[in-house]
Scaffold this active site. Structure first.
Site, PDB file in Angstrom:
ATOM      1  N   TYR A  23      22.893 -19.275   5.659  1.00  0.00           N
ATOM      2  CA  TYR A  23      24.318 -18.927   5.597  1.00  0.00           C
ATOM      3  C   TYR A  23      25.198 -20.021   6.187  1.00  0.00           C
ATOM      4  O   TYR A  23      26.349 -20.179   5.795  1.00  0.00           O
ATOM      5  CB  TYR A  23      24.584 -17.550   6.228  1.00  0.00           C
ATOM      6  CG  TYR A  23      24.556 -16.507   5.151  1.00  0.00           C
ATOM      7  CD1 TYR A  23      23.392 -16.304   4.417  1.00  0.00           C
ATOM      8  CD2 TYR A  23      25.698 -15.801   4.787  1.00  0.00           C
ATOM      9  CE1 TYR A  23      23.362 -15.418   3.362  1.00  0.00           C
ATOM     10  CE2 TYR A  23      25.678 -14.912   3.730  1.00  0.00           C
ATOM     11  CZ  TYR A  23      24.516 -14.725   3.023  1.00  0.00           C
ATOM     12  OH  TYR A  23      24.500 -13.861   1.959  1.00  0.00           O
ATOM     13  N   HIS A  35      22.302 -14.130   9.931  1.00  0.00           N
ATOM     14  CA  HIS A  35      23.425 -14.561   9.086  1.00  0.00           C
ATOM     15  C   HIS A  35      24.780 -14.099   9.630  1.00  0.00           C
ATOM     16  O   HIS A  35      25.694 -14.899   9.804  1.00  0.00           O
ATOM     17  CB  HIS A  35      23.262 -14.062   7.656  1.00  0.00           C
ATOM     18  CG  HIS A  35      21.967 -14.499   7.003  1.00  0.00           C
ATOM     19  ND1 HIS A  35      21.343 -15.669   7.328  1.00  0.00           N
ATOM     20  CD2 HIS A  35      21.198 -13.913   6.054  1.00  0.00           C
ATOM     21  CE1 HIS A  35      20.236 -15.787   6.583  1.00  0.00           C
ATOM     22  NE2 HIS A  35      20.127 -14.727   5.818  1.00  0.00           N
ATOM     23  N   LYS A  87      46.788 -11.327   3.215  1.00  0.00           N
ATOM     24  CA  LYS A  87      47.669 -10.244   2.774  1.00  0.00           C
ATOM     25  C   LYS A  87      48.950 -10.285   3.596  1.00  0.00           C
ATOM     26  O   LYS A  87      48.902 -10.201   4.829  1.00  0.00           O
ATOM     27  CB  LYS A  87      46.978  -8.903   2.954  1.00  0.00           C
ATOM     28  CG  LYS A  87      45.717  -8.808   2.130  1.00  0.00           C
ATOM     29  CD  LYS A  87      45.187  -7.411   2.074  1.00  0.00           C
ATOM     30  CE  LYS A  87      44.002  -7.394   1.128  1.00  0.00           C
ATOM     31  NZ  LYS A  87      43.422  -6.078   0.988  1.00  0.00           N
TER      32      LYS A  87
HETATM   33  C1  BG6 Z   1      17.884 -13.793   3.061  1.00  0.00           C
HETATM   34  C2  BG6 Z   1      17.394 -12.406   3.235  1.00  0.00           C
HETATM   35  O1  BG6 Z   1      17.910 -14.450   4.286  1.00  0.00           O
HETATM   36  O2  BG6 Z   1      19.183 -13.777   2.518  1.00  0.00           O
HETATM   37  C3  BG6 Z   1      17.449 -11.650   1.917  1.00  0.00           C
HETATM   38  O3  BG6 Z   1      16.066 -12.412   3.727  1.00  0.00           O
HETATM   39  C4  BG6 Z   1      18.807 -11.748   1.292  1.00  0.00           C
HETATM   40  O4  BG6 Z   1      17.088 -10.290   2.113  1.00  0.00           O
HETATM   41  C5  BG6 Z   1      19.278 -13.191   1.247  1.00  0.00           C
HETATM   42  O5  BG6 Z   1      18.730 -11.214  -0.021  1.00  0.00           O
HETATM   43  C6  BG6 Z   1      20.706 -13.296   0.777  1.00  0.00           C
HETATM   44  O6  BG6 Z   1      21.037 -14.621   0.561  1.00  0.00           O
HETATM   45  P1  BG6 Z   1      22.141 -15.053  -0.487  1.00  0.00           P
HETATM   46  O7  BG6 Z   1      22.323 -16.496  -0.239  1.00  0.00           O
HETATM   47  O8  BG6 Z   1      21.616 -14.728  -1.824  1.00  0.00           O
HETATM   48  O9  BG6 Z   1      23.343 -14.224  -0.147  1.00  0.00           O
END
Ligand code: BG6
Length: 489
Positions: free
Chosen positions: A180, A241, A386
Protein backbone atom coordinates in the site's frame (compact mmCIF):
# COMPACT_ATOMS: atom_id res chain seq x y z
CA UNK A 1 30.20 2.34 -18.86
CA UNK A 2 28.34 1.09 -15.83
CA UNK A 3 30.32 -1.76 -14.36
CA UNK A 4 27.72 -2.89 -11.87
CA UNK A 5 25.07 -5.51 -12.40
CA UNK A 6 21.88 -6.43 -10.58
CA UNK A 7 20.30 -9.84 -10.45
CA UNK A 8 16.84 -10.15 -9.06
CA UNK A 9 15.94 -13.60 -7.82
CA UNK A 10 12.28 -14.21 -7.27
CA UNK A 11 12.13 -16.98 -4.71
CA UNK A 12 8.72 -18.63 -5.03
CA UNK A 13 8.61 -17.86 -8.73
CA UNK A 14 5.72 -20.17 -9.54
CA UNK A 15 3.43 -18.62 -6.93
CA UNK A 16 0.52 -16.32 -7.39
CA UNK A 17 2.17 -13.10 -6.27
CA UNK A 18 5.13 -13.69 -8.54
CA UNK A 19 2.90 -14.29 -11.54
CA UNK A 20 0.40 -11.54 -10.86
CA UNK A 21 2.58 -8.81 -9.47
CA UNK A 22 6.32 -9.31 -9.40
CA UNK A 23 7.07 -10.38 -12.98
CA UNK A 24 4.65 -7.87 -14.49
CA UNK A 25 6.19 -5.11 -12.37
CA UNK A 26 9.68 -6.12 -13.45
CA UNK A 27 8.61 -6.10 -17.07
CA UNK A 28 7.01 -2.66 -16.72
CA UNK A 29 10.25 -1.36 -15.17
CA UNK A 30 12.22 -2.86 -18.01
CA UNK A 31 9.84 -1.36 -20.54
CA UNK A 32 10.26 2.05 -18.96
CA UNK A 33 14.06 1.68 -19.03
CA UNK A 34 14.24 1.84 -15.26
CA UNK A 35 16.31 -1.28 -14.71
CA UNK A 36 20.10 -1.06 -14.76
CA UNK A 37 21.90 -1.92 -17.97
CA UNK A 38 23.21 -5.23 -16.66
CA UNK A 39 20.30 -6.94 -15.04
CA UNK A 40 19.21 -10.55 -14.90
CA UNK A 41 16.12 -12.09 -13.41
CA UNK A 42 16.07 -15.52 -11.89
CA UNK A 43 13.03 -17.47 -10.88
CA UNK A 44 13.65 -19.91 -8.06
CA UNK A 45 11.12 -22.45 -6.83
CA UNK A 46 10.75 -26.11 -6.05
CA UNK A 47 8.93 -27.12 -9.21
CA UNK A 48 11.01 -28.39 -12.06
CA UNK A 49 10.95 -25.94 -14.92
CA UNK A 50 13.24 -24.98 -17.76
CA UNK A 51 14.15 -21.41 -18.64
CA UNK A 52 11.82 -21.71 -21.61
CA UNK A 53 8.96 -22.84 -19.41
CA UNK A 54 9.50 -19.96 -17.02
CA UNK A 55 9.53 -17.53 -19.94
CA UNK A 56 6.37 -19.07 -21.22
CA UNK A 57 4.73 -18.73 -17.82
CA UNK A 58 5.85 -15.14 -17.44
CA UNK A 59 4.65 -14.07 -20.87
CA UNK A 60 1.33 -15.86 -20.54
CA UNK A 61 0.43 -14.47 -17.17
CA UNK A 62 1.73 -11.05 -17.84
CA UNK A 63 -1.04 -8.58 -17.64
CA UNK A 64 0.06 -5.10 -16.84
CA UNK A 65 -0.46 -1.54 -17.88
CA UNK A 66 2.06 -1.95 -20.68
CA UNK A 67 -0.06 -4.49 -22.55
CA UNK A 68 -1.72 -1.89 -24.69
CA UNK A 69 1.50 -0.39 -26.00
CA UNK A 70 2.49 -0.97 -29.58
CA UNK A 71 5.97 -2.38 -29.16
CA UNK A 72 5.04 -4.47 -26.15
CA UNK A 73 5.71 -7.79 -27.89
CA UNK A 74 9.16 -6.82 -29.05
CA UNK A 75 10.15 -5.53 -25.62
CA UNK A 76 8.78 -8.67 -24.07
CA UNK A 77 11.01 -10.81 -26.26
CA UNK A 78 14.04 -8.86 -25.07
CA UNK A 79 12.91 -9.01 -21.48
CA UNK A 80 12.37 -12.75 -21.53
CA UNK A 81 15.93 -13.27 -22.75
CA UNK A 82 17.03 -11.88 -19.39
CA UNK A 83 14.85 -14.30 -17.40
CA UNK A 84 16.17 -17.63 -16.15
CA UNK A 85 15.04 -20.33 -13.82
CA UNK A 86 16.63 -22.46 -11.19
CA UNK A 87 14.79 -25.15 -9.34
CA UNK A 88 15.70 -25.81 -5.74
CA UNK A 89 14.51 -26.38 -2.20
CA UNK A 90 14.02 -23.32 -0.03
CA UNK A 91 16.18 -24.63 2.77
CA UNK A 92 19.00 -26.08 0.71
CA UNK A 93 22.34 -24.34 0.86
CA UNK A 94 23.53 -26.66 -1.89
CA UNK A 95 20.72 -25.57 -4.20
CA UNK A 96 21.41 -21.91 -3.49
CA UNK A 97 25.09 -22.57 -4.16
CA UNK A 98 24.11 -23.88 -7.61
CA UNK A 99 22.11 -20.71 -8.11
CA UNK A 100 25.14 -18.71 -7.03
CA UNK A 101 27.16 -20.38 -9.75
CA UNK A 102 24.63 -19.45 -12.39
CA UNK A 103 24.40 -15.90 -11.10
CA UNK A 104 28.16 -15.57 -11.33
CA UNK A 105 28.08 -16.45 -15.02
CA UNK A 106 25.85 -13.46 -15.63
CA UNK A 107 27.80 -11.17 -13.37
CA UNK A 108 31.28 -11.82 -14.70
CA UNK A 109 33.44 -8.71 -14.67
CA UNK A 110 30.92 -6.53 -12.85
CA UNK A 111 30.29 -5.30 -9.35
CA UNK A 112 27.55 -7.76 -8.63
CA UNK A 113 24.50 -6.68 -6.69
CA UNK A 114 21.83 -9.16 -5.72
CA UNK A 115 18.23 -8.68 -4.77
CA UNK A 116 16.19 -11.60 -3.48
CA UNK A 117 12.42 -11.30 -3.42
CA UNK A 118 11.05 -13.86 -0.99
CA UNK A 119 7.61 -14.56 -2.27
CA UNK A 120 7.13 -17.55 0.02
CA UNK A 121 5.34 -18.15 3.34
CA UNK A 122 7.15 -16.89 6.45
CA UNK A 123 7.50 -20.34 7.98
CA UNK A 124 9.93 -21.17 5.21
CA UNK A 125 11.53 -17.84 4.52
CA UNK A 126 13.96 -17.94 7.41
CA UNK A 127 15.47 -21.08 5.97
CA UNK A 128 15.58 -19.49 2.57
CA UNK A 129 17.28 -16.40 3.97
CA UNK A 130 19.76 -18.58 5.74
CA UNK A 131 20.57 -20.64 2.67
CA UNK A 132 20.63 -17.65 0.37
CA UNK A 133 22.78 -15.55 2.65
CA UNK A 134 25.26 -18.32 3.21
CA UNK A 135 25.47 -19.56 -0.35
CA UNK A 136 24.31 -16.82 -2.62
CA UNK A 137 25.02 -13.46 -1.08
CA UNK A 138 27.00 -11.14 -3.26
CA UNK A 139 30.75 -11.16 -2.84
CA UNK A 140 31.52 -7.70 -4.14
CA UNK A 141 28.27 -5.72 -4.31
CA UNK A 142 25.21 -5.39 -2.12
CA UNK A 143 22.74 -8.12 -1.18
CA UNK A 144 19.20 -7.09 -0.32
CA UNK A 145 16.20 -9.17 0.58
CA UNK A 146 12.59 -8.19 0.08
CA UNK A 147 10.12 -9.87 2.39
CA UNK A 148 6.39 -9.57 2.30
CA UNK A 149 3.83 -9.90 5.07
CA UNK A 150 2.65 -11.77 7.05
CA UNK A 151 5.46 -10.80 9.40
CA UNK A 152 4.22 -13.05 12.16
CA UNK A 153 0.74 -13.03 13.66
CA UNK A 154 1.44 -11.08 16.85
CA UNK A 155 4.19 -9.21 18.68
CA UNK A 156 5.92 -12.35 19.81
CA UNK A 157 6.04 -14.22 16.51
CA UNK A 158 6.97 -11.07 14.66
CA UNK A 159 9.86 -10.41 17.04
CA UNK A 160 11.02 -13.99 16.62
CA UNK A 161 11.02 -13.53 12.86
CA UNK A 162 12.98 -10.31 13.14
CA UNK A 163 15.55 -11.94 15.41
CA UNK A 164 15.89 -14.85 13.04
CA UNK A 165 16.30 -12.56 10.02
CA UNK A 166 18.91 -10.51 11.80
CA UNK A 167 21.06 -13.55 12.35
CA UNK A 168 21.74 -13.47 8.64
CA UNK A 169 21.06 -9.93 7.52
CA UNK A 170 21.62 -6.38 8.65
CA UNK A 171 18.52 -4.24 9.08
CA UNK A 172 19.51 -2.16 6.07
CA UNK A 173 19.51 -5.26 3.88
CA UNK A 174 15.91 -6.11 4.77
CA UNK A 175 13.19 -4.52 2.68
CA UNK A 176 9.80 -5.24 4.27
CA UNK A 177 7.11 -4.51 1.74
CA UNK A 178 3.74 -3.08 2.52
CA UNK A 179 2.51 -2.68 -1.01
CA UNK A 180 0.00 0.00 0.00
CA UNK A 181 2.92 2.34 0.54
CA UNK A 182 3.72 1.97 -3.14
CA UNK A 183 0.31 3.21 -4.23
CA UNK A 184 0.29 6.54 -5.99
CA UNK A 185 -2.23 8.24 -3.73
CA UNK A 186 -0.64 6.99 -0.58
CA UNK A 187 2.66 8.43 -1.69
CA UNK A 188 0.89 11.63 -2.52
CA UNK A 189 -0.46 12.02 1.02
CA UNK A 190 2.65 13.81 2.21
CA UNK A 191 2.77 15.99 -0.90
CA UNK A 192 -0.81 17.05 -0.38
CA UNK A 193 -0.30 17.82 3.25
CA UNK A 194 3.16 19.31 3.37
CA UNK A 195 3.25 21.28 0.15
CA UNK A 196 -0.15 22.97 0.24
CA UNK A 197 -0.69 25.77 2.67
CA UNK A 198 -4.41 25.14 2.83
CA UNK A 199 -4.11 21.68 4.38
CA UNK A 200 -1.30 21.46 6.89
CA UNK A 201 -2.59 24.24 9.19
CA UNK A 202 -5.92 22.41 9.43
CA UNK A 203 -4.35 19.02 10.11
CA UNK A 204 -5.18 18.65 13.79
CA UNK A 205 -7.88 18.14 16.40
CA UNK A 206 -8.69 21.81 16.17
CA UNK A 207 -10.25 21.43 12.74
CA UNK A 208 -10.60 17.72 12.05
CA UNK A 209 -13.52 15.90 13.61
CA UNK A 210 -12.57 12.40 12.55
CA UNK A 211 -10.58 10.48 10.00
CA UNK A 212 -11.82 7.36 8.25
CA UNK A 213 -9.74 4.69 6.57
CA UNK A 214 -11.90 2.46 4.47
CA UNK A 215 -10.93 -0.69 2.59
CA UNK A 216 -13.46 -2.87 0.85
CA UNK A 217 -13.32 -5.62 -1.70
CA UNK A 218 -16.21 -7.01 -3.67
CA UNK A 219 -14.83 -10.54 -3.66
CA UNK A 220 -14.22 -13.05 -0.91
CA UNK A 221 -11.13 -15.01 0.01
CA UNK A 222 -11.56 -17.22 -3.06
CA UNK A 223 -8.72 -19.68 -3.22
CA UNK A 224 -6.82 -18.10 -0.34
CA UNK A 225 -8.94 -19.38 2.52
CA UNK A 226 -6.15 -21.54 3.88
CA UNK A 227 -3.84 -18.58 4.33
CA UNK A 228 -6.54 -16.19 5.34
CA UNK A 229 -8.06 -18.30 8.07
CA UNK A 230 -4.84 -18.18 10.03
CA UNK A 231 -4.76 -14.38 9.90
CA UNK A 232 -8.14 -12.73 9.40
CA UNK A 233 -8.87 -9.26 8.13
CA UNK A 234 -7.35 -7.39 11.08
CA UNK A 235 -3.92 -8.88 10.41
CA UNK A 236 -4.38 -8.97 6.64
CA UNK A 237 -5.36 -5.34 6.12
CA UNK A 238 -5.65 -3.23 9.27
CA UNK A 239 -2.47 -3.90 11.15
CA UNK A 240 -0.42 -3.12 8.04
CA UNK A 241 -2.07 -1.37 5.08
CA UNK A 242 -4.51 0.85 6.97
CA UNK A 243 -2.22 1.50 9.89
CA UNK A 244 0.58 2.52 7.55
CA UNK A 245 -1.72 5.00 5.87
CA UNK A 246 -2.76 6.29 9.28
CA UNK A 247 0.86 6.76 10.34
CA UNK A 248 1.68 8.72 7.20
CA UNK A 249 -1.46 10.76 7.58
CA UNK A 250 -0.99 11.62 11.23
CA UNK A 251 2.79 11.86 11.71
CA UNK A 252 4.47 15.13 12.62
CA UNK A 253 6.46 16.92 9.93
CA UNK A 254 9.63 14.92 9.33
CA UNK A 255 12.99 16.69 9.43
CA UNK A 256 13.48 15.83 5.76
CA UNK A 257 12.26 13.40 3.14
CA UNK A 258 15.03 11.04 4.08
CA UNK A 259 13.87 7.49 4.82
CA UNK A 260 15.09 7.55 8.42
CA UNK A 261 13.46 10.89 9.14
CA UNK A 262 10.12 9.76 7.77
CA UNK A 263 10.21 6.43 9.52
CA UNK A 264 11.19 8.09 12.81
CA UNK A 265 8.02 10.16 12.66
CA UNK A 266 5.88 7.18 11.74
CA UNK A 267 7.18 5.20 14.70
CA UNK A 268 6.54 8.13 17.02
CA UNK A 269 2.93 8.47 16.04
CA UNK A 270 2.36 4.71 16.24
CA UNK A 271 3.82 4.69 19.71
CA UNK A 272 1.46 7.50 20.72
CA UNK A 273 -1.57 5.41 19.96
CA UNK A 274 -3.91 4.38 22.74
CA UNK A 275 -4.32 0.61 23.24
CA UNK A 276 -7.36 -0.51 21.26
CA UNK A 277 -10.32 -1.41 23.44
CA UNK A 278 -12.28 -4.56 22.72
CA UNK A 279 -15.55 -2.63 22.61
CA UNK A 280 -14.04 -0.35 19.97
CA UNK A 281 -13.83 -3.25 17.55
CA UNK A 282 -16.58 -4.90 15.53
CA UNK A 283 -15.92 -8.05 13.56
CA UNK A 284 -17.92 -9.72 10.84
CA UNK A 285 -17.84 -12.70 8.52
CA UNK A 286 -19.62 -13.08 5.22
CA UNK A 287 -22.32 -15.62 4.69
CA UNK A 288 -23.70 -16.92 1.43
CA UNK A 289 -26.12 -14.87 -0.56
CA UNK A 290 -28.06 -15.39 -3.76
CA UNK A 291 -28.42 -12.42 -6.04
CA UNK A 292 -29.69 -12.35 -9.60
CA UNK A 293 -29.78 -16.12 -9.65
CA UNK A 294 -26.11 -16.35 -8.68
CA UNK A 295 -25.18 -18.01 -5.45
CA UNK A 296 -22.27 -16.35 -3.67
CA UNK A 297 -20.55 -18.62 -1.15
CA UNK A 298 -20.08 -18.09 2.55
CA UNK A 299 -16.55 -17.72 3.87
CA UNK A 300 -16.83 -21.11 5.54
CA UNK A 301 -17.90 -22.76 2.27
CA UNK A 302 -14.24 -22.65 1.27
CA UNK A 303 -12.95 -26.19 1.68
CA UNK A 304 -9.69 -24.99 3.19
CA UNK A 305 -11.56 -23.12 5.95
CA UNK A 306 -12.90 -24.98 9.02
CA UNK A 307 -16.70 -24.95 8.90
CA UNK A 308 -16.93 -23.37 12.35
CA UNK A 309 -14.25 -20.75 11.77
CA UNK A 310 -14.70 -17.47 13.65
CA UNK A 311 -12.07 -15.67 11.59
CA UNK A 312 -13.24 -12.17 10.72
CA UNK A 313 -13.50 -11.19 7.07
CA UNK A 314 -14.69 -7.74 8.13
CA UNK A 315 -13.63 -5.47 10.94
CA UNK A 316 -14.24 -1.91 12.03
CA UNK A 317 -12.28 -0.23 14.79
CA UNK A 318 -11.95 3.13 16.50
CA UNK A 319 -8.38 4.20 17.22
CA UNK A 320 -6.99 7.19 19.04
CA UNK A 321 -3.70 9.00 19.08
CA UNK A 322 -2.90 10.40 22.48
CA UNK A 323 -0.77 13.33 21.46
CA UNK A 324 -1.28 17.07 21.35
CA UNK A 325 -2.23 17.12 17.69
CA UNK A 326 -4.84 14.38 17.71
CA UNK A 327 -6.16 14.13 21.26
CA UNK A 328 -9.78 12.93 21.09
CA UNK A 329 -10.04 12.60 17.31
CA UNK A 330 -11.43 9.19 16.34
CA UNK A 331 -9.57 7.42 13.56
CA UNK A 332 -12.09 4.93 12.28
CA UNK A 333 -10.94 1.97 10.27
CA UNK A 334 -13.10 -0.37 8.29
CA UNK A 335 -11.92 -3.30 6.21
CA UNK A 336 -13.87 -6.08 4.62
CA UNK A 337 -14.05 -8.72 1.96
CA UNK A 338 -17.11 -9.75 -0.05
CA UNK A 339 -18.71 -6.33 0.30
CA UNK A 340 -20.72 -4.43 -2.29
CA UNK A 341 -17.82 -2.60 -3.90
CA UNK A 342 -14.07 -2.38 -4.16
CA UNK A 343 -12.49 0.78 -2.85
CA UNK A 344 -9.85 2.19 -0.59
CA UNK A 345 -10.40 5.67 0.74
CA UNK A 346 -9.22 8.12 3.30
CA UNK A 347 -11.96 10.45 4.48
CA UNK A 348 -11.27 13.48 6.57
CA UNK A 349 -14.31 15.05 8.14
CA UNK A 350 -13.82 18.59 9.32
CA UNK A 351 -15.55 20.34 12.18
CA UNK A 352 -18.57 22.58 11.86
CA UNK A 353 -18.02 26.19 11.03
CA UNK A 354 -18.55 27.96 14.36
CA UNK A 355 -21.63 30.19 14.23
CA UNK A 356 -22.23 29.37 10.60
CA UNK A 357 -24.21 32.26 9.15
CA UNK A 358 -25.82 29.99 6.60
CA UNK A 359 -27.00 27.30 8.95
CA UNK A 360 -30.67 27.72 8.07
CA UNK A 361 -30.01 27.50 4.34
CA UNK A 362 -29.06 23.86 4.49
CA UNK A 363 -32.32 22.19 5.34
CA UNK A 364 -32.27 19.53 7.98
CA UNK A 365 -29.14 17.50 7.34
CA UNK A 366 -26.52 18.96 9.61
CA UNK A 367 -23.84 16.78 8.12
CA UNK A 368 -24.08 18.84 4.99
CA UNK A 369 -22.56 21.77 6.70
CA UNK A 370 -19.13 20.30 7.15
CA UNK A 371 -16.27 19.89 4.74
CA UNK A 372 -14.93 16.50 3.89
CA UNK A 373 -11.72 15.71 2.09
CA UNK A 374 -11.73 12.38 0.30
CA UNK A 375 -8.60 10.72 -0.98
CA UNK A 376 -9.59 7.79 -3.12
CA UNK A 377 -6.65 5.45 -3.33
CA UNK A 378 -8.44 3.06 -5.68
CA UNK A 379 -10.12 2.49 -8.02
CA UNK A 380 -10.47 5.72 -10.05
CA UNK A 381 -7.83 7.60 -8.12
CA UNK A 382 -9.12 10.97 -7.01
CA UNK A 383 -8.91 13.70 -4.44
CA UNK A 384 -12.01 15.72 -3.79
CA UNK A 385 -13.10 18.24 -1.26
CA UNK A 386 -16.70 18.70 -0.34
CA UNK A 387 -17.47 22.35 0.06
CA UNK A 388 -20.62 24.31 0.68
CA UNK A 389 -21.77 26.23 -2.31
CA UNK A 390 -24.66 28.41 -3.32
CA UNK A 391 -26.98 26.74 -5.76
CA UNK A 392 -27.16 29.21 -8.63
CA UNK A 393 -30.38 31.18 -8.72
CA UNK A 394 -32.19 34.06 -7.09
CA UNK A 395 -32.77 32.30 -3.79
CA UNK A 396 -30.19 31.40 -1.19
CA UNK A 397 -29.99 27.67 -1.13
CA UNK A 398 -26.75 25.90 -0.37
CA UNK A 399 -25.59 22.48 -1.28
CA UNK A 400 -22.44 20.54 -0.82
CA UNK A 401 -20.43 20.15 -4.01
CA UNK A 402 -17.09 18.65 -4.88
CA UNK A 403 -13.90 20.34 -5.86
CA UNK A 404 -12.77 17.36 -7.81
CA UNK A 405 -9.36 16.16 -8.91
CA UNK A 406 -9.99 13.01 -10.85
CA UNK A 407 -6.71 11.53 -11.98
CA UNK A 408 -8.06 9.99 -15.16
CA UNK A 409 -9.16 13.36 -16.49
CA UNK A 410 -6.28 15.41 -15.14
CA UNK A 411 -3.30 13.20 -15.97
CA UNK A 412 -2.73 11.32 -19.16
CA UNK A 413 0.05 9.01 -17.96
CA UNK A 414 -0.72 5.63 -16.50
CA UNK A 415 -0.46 5.05 -12.81
CA UNK A 416 2.28 2.53 -12.07
CA UNK A 417 1.49 -0.50 -10.02
CA UNK A 418 2.65 -0.34 -6.40
CA UNK A 419 5.07 -3.19 -6.95
CA UNK A 420 6.85 -1.30 -9.71
CA UNK A 421 7.67 1.60 -7.45
CA UNK A 422 8.70 -0.66 -4.59
CA UNK A 423 10.91 -2.92 -6.69
CA UNK A 424 12.59 0.06 -8.23
CA UNK A 425 13.20 1.55 -4.80
CA UNK A 426 14.68 -1.71 -3.57
CA UNK A 427 17.03 -1.83 -6.56
CA UNK A 428 18.03 1.76 -5.89
CA UNK A 429 18.35 1.27 -2.14
CA UNK A 430 15.63 3.81 -1.31
CA UNK A 431 14.07 2.71 1.98
CA UNK A 432 11.41 5.36 2.51
CA UNK A 433 8.52 3.09 1.55
CA UNK A 434 9.68 0.01 3.43
CA UNK A 435 8.84 -0.89 7.01
CA UNK A 436 11.60 -0.63 9.58
CA UNK A 437 11.64 -3.22 12.34
CA UNK A 438 10.69 -0.75 15.09
CA UNK A 439 7.67 0.33 13.03
CA UNK A 440 6.64 -3.26 12.72
CA UNK A 441 7.01 -3.75 16.49
CA UNK A 442 4.90 -0.68 17.19
CA UNK A 443 2.20 -1.87 14.79
CA UNK A 444 2.05 -5.24 16.46
CA UNK A 445 2.05 -3.78 19.97
CA UNK A 446 -1.04 -1.87 19.04
CA UNK A 447 -3.01 -4.79 17.63
CA UNK A 448 -1.75 -7.82 19.54
CA UNK A 449 -3.69 -7.30 22.80
CA UNK A 450 -7.03 -6.76 21.11
CA UNK A 451 -6.51 -9.67 18.72
CA UNK A 452 -5.71 -11.87 21.68
CA UNK A 453 -8.84 -10.67 23.48
CA UNK A 454 -11.03 -11.40 20.46
CA UNK A 455 -9.53 -14.84 20.09
CA UNK A 456 -9.50 -15.76 23.79
CA UNK A 457 -13.12 -14.77 24.14
CA UNK A 458 -13.99 -16.61 20.92
CA UNK A 459 -15.90 -13.55 19.80
CA UNK A 460 -18.51 -14.54 17.28
CA UNK A 461 -18.42 -12.32 14.18
CA UNK A 462 -21.55 -10.56 12.98
CA UNK A 463 -22.62 -12.33 9.81
CA UNK A 464 -23.26 -10.25 6.72
CA UNK A 465 -24.44 -11.33 3.29
CA UNK A 466 -21.86 -11.61 0.53
CA UNK A 467 -22.05 -8.42 -1.52
CA UNK A 468 -23.69 -6.34 1.21
CA UNK A 469 -22.41 -3.24 2.95
CA UNK A 470 -21.20 -5.20 5.94
CA UNK A 471 -22.43 -5.60 9.52
CA UNK A 472 -24.62 -2.96 11.06
CA UNK A 473 -22.34 -3.02 14.12
CA UNK A 474 -19.92 -0.80 12.21
CA UNK A 475 -22.54 1.94 12.27
CA UNK A 476 -23.12 1.63 15.99
CA UNK A 477 -19.40 1.87 16.54
CA UNK A 478 -19.19 5.06 14.50
CA UNK A 479 -22.32 6.45 16.16
CA UNK A 480 -20.71 5.94 19.56
CA UNK A 481 -18.28 8.68 18.50
CA UNK A 482 -20.97 10.75 16.75
CA UNK A 483 -19.55 9.82 13.38
CA UNK A 484 -21.21 8.67 10.17
CA UNK A 485 -19.24 6.65 7.69
CA UNK A 486 -18.58 8.89 4.74
CA UNK A 487 -19.07 6.14 2.20
CA UNK A 488 -22.71 5.85 3.29
CA UNK A 489 -23.55 9.49 2.76
C1 BG6 B 1 -3.10 -8.03 0.36
C2 BG6 B 1 -4.04 -8.85 1.15
O1 BG6 B 1 -2.08 -7.56 1.18
O2 BG6 B 1 -3.78 -6.93 -0.20
C3 BG6 B 1 -5.22 -9.29 0.29
O3 BG6 B 1 -3.38 -9.99 1.68
C4 BG6 B 1 -5.85 -8.13 -0.41
O4 BG6 B 1 -6.18 -9.99 1.08
C5 BG6 B 1 -4.80 -7.28 -1.10
O5 BG6 B 1 -6.78 -8.63 -1.35
C6 BG6 B 1 -5.39 -6.01 -1.66
O6 BG6 B 1 -4.46 -5.36 -2.45
P1 BG6 B 1 -4.88 -4.43 -3.65
O7 BG6 B 1 -3.62 -3.78 -4.07
O8 BG6 B 1 -5.49 -5.29 -4.68
O9 BG6 B 1 -5.88 -3.47 -3.07
Amino acid sequence: KDKSSVTITVVGASGDLAKKKIFPALFALYYEDCLPEHFTIFGYARSKMTDAELRDMVSKTLTCRIDKRANCGEKMEQFLKRCFYHSGQYDSEANFAELDKKLKEHEAGTIANRLFYLSIPPNIFINAVKSASISASSANGWTRVIVEKPFGRDSESSAALTTALKQYLEEDQIFRIDHYLGKELVENLSVLRFSNLIFEPLWSRQFIRNVQLIFSEDFGTEGRGGYFDNYGIVRDIMQNHLLQILALFAMETPVSLDAEDIRNEKVKVLRSMRPIQLDDVVIGQYKSHTRGGVNYPAYTDDKTVPHNSLTPTFAAAALFIDNARWDGVPFLMKAGKALHDRRTEIRVQFRHVPGNLYKRNFGTNLDHETNELVIRVQPDEAIYLKINNKVPGLGMRLDRSNLNLLYSTRYSGEIPDAYERLLLDAVEGERRLFIRSDELDAAWSLFTPVLKDLEDKKTVPEYYPYGSRGPVGAHYLAAKYKVRWGDFA
